[in-house]
Enzyme design. Structure first.
Site, mmCIF file in Angstrom:
data_model
loop_
_atom_site.group_PDB
_atom_site.id
_atom_site.type_symbol
_atom_site.label_atom_id
_atom_site.label_comp_id
_atom_site.label_asym_id
_atom_site.label_seq_id
_atom_site.Cartn_x
_atom_site.Cartn_y
_atom_site.Cartn_z
ATOM 1 N N CYS A 1 67.541 39.570 29.130
ATOM 2 C CA CYS A 1 66.462 40.523 28.856
ATOM 3 C C CYS A 1 66.480 40.960 27.390
ATOM 4 O O CYS A 1 66.181 40.164 26.517
ATOM 5 C CB CYS A 1 66.528 41.705 29.819
ATOM 6 N N HIS B 1 66.620 39.515 35.006
ATOM 7 C CA HIS B 1 67.953 40.104 35.216
ATOM 8 C C HIS B 1 68.682 39.481 36.407
ATOM 9 O O HIS B 1 68.633 40.024 37.508
ATOM 10 C CB HIS B 1 67.804 41.604 35.504
ATOM 11 N N GLU C 1 71.670 39.628 37.199
ATOM 12 C CA GLU C 1 72.761 40.478 37.712
ATOM 13 C C GLU C 1 72.274 41.544 38.681
ATOM 14 O O GLU C 1 73.061 42.118 39.428
ATOM 15 C CB GLU C 1 73.519 41.124 36.542
#
Ligand SMILES: *[C@@H]1O[C@H](CO)[C@@H](O)[C@H](O)[C@H]1NC(C)=O
Ligand SMILES: *[C@@H]1O[C@H](CO)[C@@H](O)[C@H](O)[C@H]1NC(C)=O
Ligand SMILES: *[C@@H]1O[C@H](CO)[C@@H](O)[C@H](O)[C@H]1NC(C)=O
Ligand SMILES: *[C@@H]1O[C@H](CO)[C@@H](O)[C@H](O)[C@H]1NC(C)=O
Length: 349
Positions: free
Chosen positions: A153, A265, A267
């Site tokens: 990002c 993202h 994660e």
């Protein structure tokens, strides 16, 4: 005469090299260690340690911890995602000199530029630290010292802005992207380093389901690459659309260096749970997004850097810090690590 002499030398050299190789291979074989002795395939490091760059304390979190005056933070989801793929983490602080970054990078096996929200124009901040790391990583790689960087990002945007050369008008556009999206892969994405060996079932999940989490107000679009002639060095492998249909670059990689970026993202699917954000947590979403850190860690296993010993490793590992439960106080992050409380300085002159 000259030719003959040179040929003899050459044969002698090759013979010596082969003999050495055999001896080395023999001894390591007995130790049961995994080694590859050809120059193309570096030895695999199965104890990688990854640096995660911290960033300026967020305005929101400073409001929640006013007395502590933390200088910087790392969202714990990035740490967990790296741990899940088989590595440990050391935090990289902002506001240090180039030697700090060079020294730390000589001990670790890769760097993650995480996402977040900070300006790139603050001196001694995330972007300045990122620039040191980016330049040092280039030097390492140029010297055949394999050193990967992965930007997520904001970290992906930073990679492109650093590649363009930082300037007042940053090389990215404003956009609004708050939804989970599929990846629109380019025709030749299978020729890329990132997706060459990606399992087809994961590629299909990423291509057909809304499972990559977007949360960004800036985008990198084809025009940004064109403006700075970046297509020479960077390969786009997929796009997504923002909330208004603007097509932005979702995944990219450097052709020359092991530098990778994703605008979404990966994660968050496993490790962020803020209910209002509606992150996709299905088994498929988790499995598909896990691919990105698995890929990055495989890249980092090609780096052989180590700390001097276990004691030094222990000095640096992120386990020296305790994450706080920030989800409970309204943050978008479930847990965060905080660094370097800024002490009130008294004039001592
Ligand atoms: C950095 O950029 C932001 C957004 O453009 C701006 O509001 C801020 O004043 C800038 N700060 C500095 C130190 O230039
Ligand atoms: C993004 O959304 C905000 C708030 O909805 C709006 O004010 C802004 O104009 C949008 N920006 C772009 C580039 O679409
Ligand atoms: C996918 O990307 C291609 C190439 O930029 C574009 O022509 C196409 O419209 C995109 N498809 C979707 C569904 O956005
Ligand atoms: C935190 O910063 C404020 C404002 O600069 C200062 O008054 C305060 O003493 C600082 N707290 C600590 C613990 O140093």
């Amino acid at each position: 005469m000259w030719m003959g002499g040179s040929l003899t030398n050459w044969i002698a050299m090759i013979t010596m090299k082969l003999t050495l190789l055999l001896i080395v291979a023999y001894f390591f074989h007995c130790e049961g260690a995994v080694i590859t002795s050809s120059e193309e395939q570096p030895a695999i490091n199965n104890r990688p340690i990854i640096g995660i760059l911290s960033q300026e304390q967020s305005f929101y979190l400073q409001g929640k911890y006013p007395k502590e005056n933390y200088t910087s933070y790392i969202a714990a989801s990035y740490v967990k995602a790296i741990e899940a793929s088989g590595a440990r983490v050391v935090p990289i602080l902002i506001g240090k000199n180039r030697e700090y970054y060079r020294d730390l990078m000589s001990k670790i096996n890769g760097v993650l530029f995480p996402g977040g929200a900070t300006y790139f124009n603050q001196s001694n901040g995330y972007a300045d630290a990122g620039q040191h790391i980016y330049e040092i990583a280039q030097e390492f790689n140029e010297a055949d010292d394999y050193f990967p960087i992965f930007g997520t990002c904001l970290g992906f945007e930073l990679l492109i802005i650093l590649a363009s050369g930082r300037r007042e008008k940053e090389n990215r556009i404003q956009c609004n992207s708050s939804l989970s999206r599929p990846l629109n892969f380019t025709n030749d994405f299978r020729d890329s380093k990132m997706f060459k060996n990606a399992p087809q079932d994961l590629v299909d999940l990423l291509a057909y389901y809304d499972i990559t989490v977007n949360a960004h107000q800036f985008c990198i679009v084809d025009e940004n690459l064109k403006n700075f002639n970046l297509n020479k060095d960077w390969r786009v492998t997929s796009y997504s659309n923002d909330d208004k249909g603007v097509q932005f670059i979702a995944t990219i990689e450097n052709k020359r260096y092991p530098f990778y970026g994703v605008q979404f993202h990966p994660e968050k699917n496993s490790f962020e749970w803020k209910q209002s954000k509606n992150y996709p947590h299905s088994s498929d979403a988790v499995r598909a997004n896990r691919y990105f850190m698995d890929f990055f860690l495989n890249e980092c296993r090609k780096s052989s850097h180590t700390f001097r010993n276990v004691d030094e490793e222990n000095e640096y590992l992120i386990y020296n810090y305790e994450p706080k439960f920030t989800g409970k106080i309204g943050s978008q992050y479930e847990q965060c690590y905080f660094f370097e409380p800024r002490r009130h300085r008294h004039c001592t002159v």
